[in-house]
Enzyme design. Structure first.
Site, PDB file in Angstrom:
ATOM      1  N   GLY A   1     -56.432 -35.269 -25.110  1.00  0.00           N
ATOM      2  CA  GLY A   1     -55.975 -35.111 -23.734  1.00  0.00           C
ATOM      3  C   GLY A   1     -56.483 -33.805 -23.182  1.00  0.00           C
TER       4      GLY A   1
ATOM      5  CD  GLN B   1     -56.048 -27.982 -22.328  1.00  0.00           C
ATOM      6  OE1 GLN B   1     -55.729 -29.125 -22.083  1.00  0.00           O
ATOM      7  NE2 GLN B   1     -56.456 -27.590 -23.525  1.00  0.00           N
TER       8      GLN B   1
ATOM      9  CB  CYS C   1     -54.641 -27.315 -28.575  1.00  0.00           C
ATOM     10  SG  CYS C   1     -54.646 -27.033 -26.803  1.00  0.00           S
ATOM     11  CG  LEU C   2     -59.921 -29.749 -26.426  1.00  0.00           C
ATOM     12  CD1 LEU C   2     -60.434 -30.479 -25.194  1.00  0.00           C
ATOM     13  CD2 LEU C   2     -60.900 -29.864 -27.575  1.00  0.00           C
TER      14      LEU C   2
ATOM     15  CG  HIS D   1     -50.577 -31.132 -27.054  1.00  0.00           C
ATOM     16  ND1 HIS D   1     -50.779 -30.479 -28.240  1.00  0.00           N
ATOM     17  CD2 HIS D   1     -51.560 -30.703 -26.211  1.00  0.00           C
ATOM     18  CE1 HIS D   1     -51.838 -29.680 -28.115  1.00  0.00           C
ATOM     19  NE2 HIS D   1     -52.333 -29.804 -26.896  1.00  0.00           N
ATOM     20  CD  GLU D   2     -53.089 -32.969 -23.498  1.00  0.00           C
ATOM     21  OE1 GLU D   2     -53.419 -32.106 -22.665  1.00  0.00           O
ATOM     22  OE2 GLU D   2     -53.551 -33.012 -24.649  1.00  0.00           O
TER      23      GLU D   2
ATOM     24  CG  HIS E   1     -51.949 -27.752 -22.242  1.00  0.00           C
ATOM     25  ND1 HIS E   1     -52.353 -26.536 -22.730  1.00  0.00           N
ATOM     26  CD2 HIS E   1     -52.319 -28.659 -23.183  1.00  0.00           C
ATOM     27  CE1 HIS E   1     -52.952 -26.698 -23.910  1.00  0.00           C
ATOM     28  NE2 HIS E   1     -52.945 -27.984 -24.206  1.00  0.00           N
TER      29      HIS E   1
HETATM   30 NI    NI Z   1     -53.900 -28.893 -25.819  1.00  0.00          NI
END
Ligand code: NI
Length: 160
Positions: free
Chosen positions: A27, A32, A80-81, A122-123, A126
């Protein structure tokens, strides 16, 4: 926030989907990509970063509101990116109600469970400036990806 159907918003969503796929994310959330809008995208389909994960079709969430439907939490590995090359064990609610708008402005009101519920939490975290490391109860599980692949992915593959 701009109109969901406006060219700017649609282009942002397209760019986010492209970036998520390019980096093999499960995701991606707008912050981000340095955009302070309440938008995230989710997709899992044969993802090399999460080879054992169930599939999730492409899902676009705008102004999502997530409400836990249980006090039960499961531990699971996340990456996570925004935290490159790391994995950690994160507790997440096993069932949540998800209210949002889709990319065409349609209402989404659904119950998500298990892995999908995890990715949603998680998303959407963010969107509130929270990364998974903030949710970890035990930072000793924070593992570099190379080590994780050696110890955990190897073990899981033997179970397949
Ligand atoms: Ni993430």
């Amino acid at each position: 926030m701009k109109q969901i159907t406006s060219p700017d918003t649609q282009r942002l969503i397209d760019d986010m989907v492209e970036t998520m796929r390019e980096y093999n994310g499960a995701g991606l959330a707008a912050p981000q990509v340095h955009t302070l809008q309440q938008i995230c995208v989710i997709e899992v389909n044969g993802n090399p970063r999460y080879p054992d994960a169930p599939s999730i079709p492409l899902t676009v969430l705008i102004n999502p509101v997530v409400t836990p439907l249980t006090s039960e939490m499961d531990d699971g590995w996340e990456g996570c990116l925004s935290v490159p090359d790391m994995r950690g064990v994160v507790p997440r609610y096993t069932a949540v109600r998800l209210e949002a708008y889709g990319r065409d402005g349609e209402r989404i009101d659904t119950v998500a469970k298990e892995f999908f519920a995890r990715v949603i939490q998680h998303e959407t975290d963010h969107l509130h400036g929270i990364v998974y490391v903030d949710r970890m109860r035990d930072l000793s599980t924070l593992t570099h990806l190379a080590e994780w692949n050696k110890h955990w992915l190897g073990n899981e593959e033997q179970d397949d």
